[in-house]
Design a protein around this motif. Structure first.
Motif, mmCIF file in Angstrom:
data_model
loop_
_atom_site.group_PDB
_atom_site.id
_atom_site.type_symbol
_atom_site.label_atom_id
_atom_site.label_comp_id
_atom_site.label_asym_id
_atom_site.label_seq_id
_atom_site.Cartn_x
_atom_site.Cartn_y
_atom_site.Cartn_z
ATOM 1 N N PHE A 50 0.869 -1.411 -0.060
ATOM 2 C CA PHE A 50 -0.075 -0.103 -0.063
ATOM 3 C C PHE A 50 0.913 1.357 0.018
ATOM 4 C CE2 PHE A 50 -2.975 -3.156 2.008
ATOM 5 C CZ PHE A 50 -4.100 -2.970 1.113
ATOM 6 N N ALA A 51 1.872 1.146 0.619
ATOM 7 C CA ALA A 51 2.923 2.338 0.534
ATOM 8 C C ALA A 51 3.623 2.790 -0.774
ATOM 9 C CB ALA A 51 3.919 2.178 1.498
ATOM 10 N N GLY A 52 3.556 1.633 -1.582
ATOM 11 C CA GLY A 52 3.969 1.910 -3.075
ATOM 12 C C GLY A 52 5.336 1.959 -3.162
ATOM 13 N N GLY A 53 6.232 1.539 -2.074
ATOM 14 C CA GLY A 53 7.774 1.516 -1.994
ATOM 15 C C GLY A 53 8.404 0.229 -2.573
ATOM 16 N N GLY A 54 9.549 -0.011 -1.878
ATOM 17 C CA GLY A 54 10.135 -1.318 -2.357
ATOM 18 C C GLY A 54 9.904 -2.316 -1.136
ATOM 19 N N GLY A 55 10.605 -3.635 -1.169
ATOM 20 C CA GLY A 55 10.163 -4.319 -0.420
ATOM 21 C C GLY A 55 9.074 -5.424 -0.687
ATOM 22 N N PHE A 56 9.055 -6.494 0.233
ATOM 23 C CA PHE A 56 8.070 -7.343 -0.013
ATOM 24 C C PHE A 56 7.093 -7.533 1.196
ATOM 25 C CE2 PHE A 56 11.623 -8.850 -2.292
ATOM 26 C CZ PHE A 56 11.245 -9.122 -3.410
ATOM 27 N N ALA A 57 5.951 -7.796 1.012
ATOM 28 C CA ALA A 57 4.842 -7.872 2.011
ATOM 29 C C ALA A 57 5.118 -8.975 2.936
ATOM 30 C CB ALA A 57 3.523 -8.269 1.485
ATOM 31 N N SER A 58 5.042 -8.904 4.283
ATOM 32 C CA SER A 58 5.395 -10.073 4.883
ATOM 33 C C SER A 58 4.053 -10.970 5.558
ATOM 34 C CB SER A 58 5.955 -9.594 6.356
ATOM 35 O OG SER A 58 5.197 -8.576 6.998
ATOM 36 N N TRP A 59 3.977 -12.104 5.786
ATOM 37 C CA TRP A 59 2.817 -12.938 6.488
ATOM 38 C C TRP A 59 3.250 -13.860 7.457
ATOM 39 C CZ3 TRP A 59 -1.233 -10.392 5.326
ATOM 40 C CH2 TRP A 59 -2.553 -11.071 5.375
ATOM 41 N N SER A 60 1.985 -14.109 8.372
ATOM 42 C CA SER A 60 2.372 -15.174 9.196
ATOM 43 C C SER A 60 1.287 -16.015 9.053
ATOM 44 C CB SER A 60 2.482 -14.389 10.612
ATOM 45 O OG SER A 60 1.215 -13.512 10.731
ATOM 46 N N TRP A 61 1.511 -17.309 9.326
ATOM 47 C CA TRP A 61 0.609 -18.209 9.313
ATOM 48 C C TRP A 61 -0.381 -18.188 10.497
ATOM 49 C CZ3 TRP A 61 0.159 -21.447 5.335
ATOM 50 C CH2 TRP A 61 1.337 -21.917 4.654
ATOM 51 N N ILE A 62 -0.023 -17.822 11.532
ATOM 52 C CA ILE A 62 -0.934 -17.400 12.629
ATOM 53 C C ILE A 62 -0.851 -16.095 12.954
ATOM 54 C CG2 ILE A 62 -1.677 -18.235 14.960
ATOM 55 C CD1 ILE A 62 -0.252 -20.836 14.458
ATOM 56 N N PRO A 63 -2.233 -15.406 13.019
ATOM 57 C CA PRO A 63 -2.391 -14.080 13.471
ATOM 58 C C PRO A 63 -1.770 -14.042 15.024
ATOM 59 C CG PRO A 63 -4.443 -14.758 12.476
ATOM 60 C CD PRO A 63 -3.764 -16.026 12.623
ATOM 61 N N PHE A 64 -1.070 -12.873 15.132
ATOM 62 C CA PHE A 64 -0.427 -12.522 16.403
ATOM 63 C C PHE A 64 -1.779 -12.455 17.442
ATOM 64 C CE2 PHE A 64 0.965 -9.594 19.647
ATOM 65 C CZ PHE A 64 2.139 -10.432 20.166
ATOM 66 N N GLN A 65 -2.772 -11.622 17.088
ATOM 67 C CA GLN A 65 -3.859 -11.597 17.959
ATOM 68 C C GLN A 65 -5.054 -11.848 17.102
ATOM 69 O OE1 GLN A 65 -3.570 -7.709 19.574
ATOM 70 N NE2 GLN A 65 -2.522 -8.404 21.331
ATOM 71 N N PRO A 66 -5.460 -13.035 17.062
ATOM 72 C CA PRO A 66 -6.736 -13.450 16.440
ATOM 73 C C PRO A 66 -7.990 -12.681 16.681
ATOM 74 C CG PRO A 66 -5.495 -15.524 16.815
ATOM 75 C CD PRO A 66 -4.969 -14.254 17.718
ATOM 76 N N THR A 67 -8.686 -12.301 15.853
ATOM 77 C CA THR A 67 -9.945 -11.397 15.933
ATOM 78 C C THR A 67 -11.021 -11.691 15.104
ATOM 79 O OG1 THR A 67 -10.913 -9.547 16.441
ATOM 80 C CG2 THR A 67 -9.179 -9.537 15.244
ATOM 81 N N LEU A 68 -12.347 -11.647 15.437
ATOM 82 C CA LEU A 68 -13.218 -11.838 14.399
ATOM 83 C C LEU A 68 -13.686 -10.165 14.114
ATOM 84 C CD1 LEU A 68 -15.331 -14.581 15.825
ATOM 85 C CD2 LEU A 68 -13.702 -14.783 13.886
ATOM 86 N N ARG A 69 -12.993 -9.548 14.373
ATOM 87 C CA ARG A 69 -13.416 -8.030 14.297
ATOM 88 C C ARG A 69 -13.754 -7.607 12.821
ATOM 89 N NH1 ARG A 69 -13.565 -3.217 17.016
ATOM 90 N NH2 ARG A 69 -13.310 -1.254 15.817
ATOM 91 N N SER A 70 -13.126 -7.952 11.778
ATOM 92 C CA SER A 70 -13.088 -7.897 10.528
ATOM 93 C C SER A 70 -14.724 -8.434 9.971
ATOM 94 C CB SER A 70 -12.144 -8.444 9.687
ATOM 95 O OG SER A 70 -10.874 -7.807 10.015
ATOM 96 N N TYR A 71 -14.934 -9.525 10.522
ATOM 97 C CA TYR A 71 -16.359 -10.259 10.104
ATOM 98 C C TYR A 71 -17.341 -9.142 10.799
ATOM 99 C CZ TYR A 71 -13.774 -14.460 8.656
ATOM 100 O OH TYR A 71 -13.054 -15.408 8.030
ATOM 101 N N VAL A 72 -17.247 -8.891 11.864
ATOM 102 C CA VAL A 72 -18.328 -8.054 12.704
ATOM 103 C C VAL A 72 -18.471 -6.826 11.889
ATOM 104 C CG1 VAL A 72 -18.779 -7.002 14.718
ATOM 105 C CG2 VAL A 72 -17.747 -9.129 14.871
ATOM 106 N N GLU A 73 -17.510 -6.126 11.542
ATOM 107 C CA GLU A 73 -17.374 -4.930 10.837
ATOM 108 C C GLU A 73 -18.316 -5.135 9.323
ATOM 109 O OE1 GLU A 73 -13.531 -3.317 10.641
ATOM 110 O OE2 GLU A 73 -13.267 -2.550 12.540
ATOM 111 N N LEU A 74 -17.775 -6.132 8.732
ATOM 112 C CA LEU A 74 -18.387 -6.441 7.567
ATOM 113 C C LEU A 74 -19.956 -6.463 7.455
ATOM 114 C CD1 LEU A 74 -17.811 -6.913 4.611
ATOM 115 C CD2 LEU A 74 -17.575 -9.433 4.998
ATOM 116 N N ILE A 75 -20.443 -7.465 8.522
ATOM 117 C CA ILE A 75 -21.693 -7.552 8.702
ATOM 118 C C ILE A 75 -22.525 -6.323 9.167
ATOM 119 C CG2 ILE A 75 -23.185 -9.034 9.953
ATOM 120 C CD1 ILE A 75 -21.279 -11.346 10.028
ATOM 121 N N PHE A 76 -22.001 -5.904 10.240
ATOM 122 C CA PHE A 76 -22.725 -4.787 10.943
ATOM 123 C C PHE A 76 -22.469 -3.519 10.424
ATOM 124 C CE2 PHE A 76 -22.928 -8.162 13.740
ATOM 125 C CZ PHE A 76 -24.238 -8.671 14.140
#
Length: 284
Positions: free
Chosen positions: A39-65
């Motif tokens: 999103f910054a449009g700069g160099g480098g690569f996106a990082s990712w983790s198999w397990i979220p550091f703090q799992p949450t259902l907030r994204s689903y709640v925001e999407l639904i409500f």
């Protein structure tokens, strides 16, 4: 060695699903941090983790409500997809029966035209579709997407292969018993061609549910956009909701795929097991 190779290939195919499920459970800050390089449009690569550091259902709640646009687009996708499939049931099945069981003037040429149109991508037909739709005053309406989809040639080709496999002797016996052509179609053709019909509808559902270029070309009002148009609207602030929306968008497609898997396999075999050029040559 072969098992390892197939397992690795299966993992590569499934990784985008795992990516989506993991991203949908991340908090907004964690997702934005992992995707900062994108999103910054700069160099480098996106990082990712198999397990979220703090799992949450907030994204689903925001999407639904908190995201009414999502439900508007979801129902727009349903209307477009169901409208196209109903139209194909009304037009594609009788057309496939006619090509499979009857010989008429220009039969070979018309079927060859169907095959040529089936091989053409949307981009080739877009200008002609646009001119016809504008002349019919359907621009910026769901009819602009539904009407061209109804007359897709792929279902006709797939269903036609199954109708051809019905023994002619069976149809002749029905005629001798006094059955009319309409009765033969409804009582013999449709039941025996059910596998081809369902497989064609499953393939078309997956295509219509995920279509993107047609809505972008013919629909300008956001309230008419299907769910596939929701996905490109992704920023660092809405990444989590976009992942959750992708998961929800996958559910109907997965359900339809699993429900029609056996028929879909038969349809794919019919499609790739018959060379279109050879079939066109046999129709004369």
């Amino acid at each position: 060695m072969l098992s390892f190779f197939l397992g690795a290939l299966a993992f590569v195919c499934c990784y985008p699903i795992i990516f989506l499920l993991t991203g949908a459970l991340m908090g907004q800050g964690e997702a934005a941090e992992n995707l900062r390089a994108i999103f910054a449009g700069g160099g480098g690569f996106a990082s990712w983790s198999w397990i979220p550091f703090q799992p949450t259902l907030r994204s689903y709640v925001e999407l639904i409500f908190d995201t009414p646009d999502f439900f508007v687009m979801f129902w727009s996708s349903m209307k477009i997809t169901v409208g196209i499939l109903l139209g194909q049931v009304l037009f594609s099945i009788p057309a496939a029966w006619g090509f499979a069981r009857y010989r008429f003037r220009f039969h070979r040429g018309l079927f060859f035209l169907y095959i040529v149109m089936m091989m053409m991508p949307f981009q080739v037909m877009m200008l002609s579709d646009y001119l016809v739709i504008r002349q019919m005053q359907l621009m910026n309406t769901m009819g602009a997407v539904i009407l061209p989809g109804i007359f897709s040639t792929l279902p006709v080709f797939i269903i036609c292969q199954f109708f051809r496999e019905i023994p002619e002797e069976l149809l002749e016996a029905a005629r001798i018993d006094g059955a009319g052509e309409g009765a033969i179609f409804f009582r013999i053709g449709l039941p025996l061609g059910k596998a081809g019909i369902i497989s064609a509808l499953v393939l078309q559902f997956l295509e219509c549910w995920n279509m993107l270029e047609q809505p972008m070309a013919f629909l300008k009002t956001p309230s008419l956009w299907p769910l596939s148009m929701f996905q490109p609207q992704i920023t660092s602030e809405t990444a989590g909701a976009a992942f959750a929306a992708s998961v929800f968008a996958l559910l109907p497609a997965i359900w339809v795929f699993l429900a029609g898997y056996d028929f879909l396999e038969q349809g794919i075999q019919a499609y790739y097991g018959n060379c279109p050029h050879e079939k066109a040559a046999q129709d004369g």
